[in-house]
Design a protein around this motif. Structure first.
Motif, short mmCIF file in Angstrom:
data_model
loop_
_atom_site.label_atom_id
_atom_site.label_comp_id
_atom_site.label_asym_id
_atom_site.label_seq_id
_atom_site.Cartn_x
_atom_site.Cartn_y
_atom_site.Cartn_z
N GLY A 204 0.82 -1.21 0.00
CA GLY A 204 0.00 0.00 0.00
C GLY A 204 0.85 1.26 0.00
N THR A 205 1.93 1.24 0.78
CA THR A 205 2.83 2.39 0.84
C THR A 205 3.47 2.64 -0.52
N ALA A 206 3.96 1.56 -1.15
CA ALA A 206 4.60 1.68 -2.46
C ALA A 206 3.60 2.19 -3.51
N LEU A 207 2.39 1.66 -3.46
CA LEU A 207 1.36 2.06 -4.43
C LEU A 207 1.04 3.54 -4.30
N VAL A 208 0.82 4.00 -3.06
CA VAL A 208 0.49 5.41 -2.84
C VAL A 208 1.64 6.31 -3.28
N PHE A 209 2.87 5.95 -2.89
CA PHE A 209 4.02 6.79 -3.22
C PHE A 209 4.22 6.89 -4.73
N PHE A 210 4.25 5.76 -5.42
CA PHE A 210 4.51 5.79 -6.86
C PHE A 210 3.37 6.43 -7.64
N ALA A 211 2.14 6.22 -7.18
CA ALA A 211 0.99 6.82 -7.87
C ALA A 211 1.01 8.34 -7.74
N LEU A 212 1.21 8.83 -6.52
CA LEU A 212 1.19 10.28 -6.29
C LEU A 212 2.42 10.95 -6.90
N SER A 213 3.59 10.35 -6.73
CA SER A 213 4.80 10.91 -7.32
C SER A 213 4.71 10.92 -8.85
N GLY A 214 4.21 9.81 -9.40
CA GLY A 214 4.06 9.73 -10.85
C GLY A 214 3.11 10.79 -11.39
N TYR A 215 2.05 11.05 -10.63
CA TYR A 215 1.09 12.08 -11.05
C TYR A 215 1.75 13.46 -11.12
N VAL A 216 2.53 13.78 -10.08
CA VAL A 216 3.19 15.08 -10.05
C VAL A 216 4.26 15.18 -11.15
N LEU A 217 5.03 14.12 -11.32
CA LEU A 217 6.09 14.13 -12.33
C LEU A 217 5.52 14.24 -13.74
N THR A 218 4.33 13.68 -13.92
CA THR A 218 3.71 13.72 -15.24
C THR A 218 3.05 15.06 -15.52
N THR A 219 2.31 15.57 -14.56
CA THR A 219 1.55 16.80 -14.77
C THR A 219 2.33 18.07 -14.43
N ARG A 220 3.40 17.93 -13.59
CA ARG A 220 4.18 19.09 -13.12
C ARG A 220 3.30 20.09 -12.37
N LYS A 221 2.21 19.62 -11.79
CA LYS A 221 1.29 20.50 -11.08
C LYS A 221 1.92 21.01 -9.80
N ASP A 222 1.63 22.26 -9.47
CA ASP A 222 2.18 22.89 -8.26
C ASP A 222 1.18 22.70 -7.10
N PHE A 223 1.64 22.00 -6.07
CA PHE A 223 0.79 21.74 -4.90
C PHE A 223 1.22 22.59 -3.71
N SER A 224 1.89 23.69 -3.96
CA SER A 224 2.35 24.55 -2.86
C SER A 224 1.19 25.14 -2.07
N PHE A 225 0.00 25.20 -2.68
CA PHE A 225 -1.17 25.74 -1.99
C PHE A 225 -1.60 24.86 -0.81
N MET A 226 -1.09 23.62 -0.77
CA MET A 226 -1.49 22.70 0.28
C MET A 226 -0.70 22.90 1.58
N ARG A 227 0.31 23.75 1.56
CA ARG A 227 1.21 23.87 2.70
C ARG A 227 0.48 24.21 4.00
N GLY A 228 -0.37 25.23 3.96
CA GLY A 228 -1.09 25.65 5.16
C GLY A 228 -1.97 24.54 5.71
N PHE A 229 -2.67 23.85 4.83
CA PHE A 229 -3.54 22.75 5.25
C PHE A 229 -2.73 21.63 5.88
N LEU A 230 -1.60 21.27 5.25
CA LEU A 230 -0.78 20.17 5.75
C LEU A 230 -0.16 20.49 7.10
N VAL A 231 0.35 21.70 7.25
CA VAL A 231 0.96 22.10 8.52
C VAL A 231 -0.09 22.11 9.63
#
Length: 227
Positions: A114-141
């Motif tokens: 499950g850990t490997a699946l989540v990591f590779f899926a999410l990382s692959g999505y970002v690497l493919t789309t180059r989407k900026d998720f910096s807006f999530m910082r406040g929510f994550l903190v």
């Protein structure tokens, strides 16, 4: 001339980003492998939970007080391996506990998968789309602070004999979502040039993977009916 300069700068920046990304994944792979080795050693020698806790605190001390001063030098690599080695070893007693259950091997493998699946899926999505998720910082903190406060609260409640098993499951579920968010956030920072230090980038991703695995292990162990 200005256009040529701009193109050169863009190409140079792209090369730098790719270098940071490549070095991050190489170091991340090496530290995960090293953690697996130290975890195996800890399980073989029967490391106790008290010693594991001390190792975890020592690891946190390294990244809070030592790594910031060494992240831009070769010493930073030694600190990262010491940090990940300590955390890997501290996970030994937990894995020994789950492997001792009737279906423990299956639970551990499911958590790893499950850990490997989540990591590779999410990382692959970002690497493919180059989407900026910096807006999530406040929510994550904010979410991380809430989880830490909840952990402290459950610890105090446990001292007074309050049943907190259900709350622990809710916290583990929250950690799964939070660490997934941090994987998106940290990967996008590398891809978009927000993080230029591959050592710091590695530590961020390593912590997300480590906590994600631990949380999934707790959830799967609980729903396995043997916890």
């Amino acid at each position: 001339m200005q256009e040529l300069y701009t193109q050169t700068q863009t190409a140079s920046r792209g090369l730098e980003i790719n270098k940071v990304l490549r070095n991050t994944y190489i170091l991340l792979s090496a530290t995960l492998a090293f953690s697996a080795v130290t975890c195996g050693i800890a399980m073989a020698v029967g490391l106790g939970r008290g010693t594991a806790l001390i190792m975890s605190l020592a690891a946190l001390g390294l990244i809070w007080f030592v790594l910031p001063r060494t992240a831009n030098s070769e010493k930073g690599l030694l600190v990262v391996f010491a940090f990940t080695g300590l955390l890997g070893a501290s996970l030994g007693p937990t894995l020994s506990y789950y492997l001792g259950m009737a279906n423990g091997s299956q639970i551990v493998l499911q958590a790893l998968g499950g850990t490997a699946l989540v990591f590779f899926a999410l990382s692959g999505y970002v690497l493919t789309t180059r989407k900026d998720f910096s807006f999530m910082r406040g929510f994550l903190v904010t979410g991380l602070i809430v989880v830490l406060l909840a952990l402290v609260g459950t610890f105090v409640a446990g001292l007074f004999g309050v049943n907190i098993s259900g709350i622990h499951l809710a916290i583990s579920a929250a950690i799964v979502f939070l660490m997934s968010g941090f994987i998106l956030y940290d990967t996008s920072r590398i891809v978009n040039g927000g993080e230029t230090n591959y050592i710091m980038a590695t530590v961020g991703l390593y912590l997300s993977i480590y906590n994600l695995f631990a949380a999934l292990l707790h959830l799967l162990g609980a729903f396995g009916g043997d916890e």
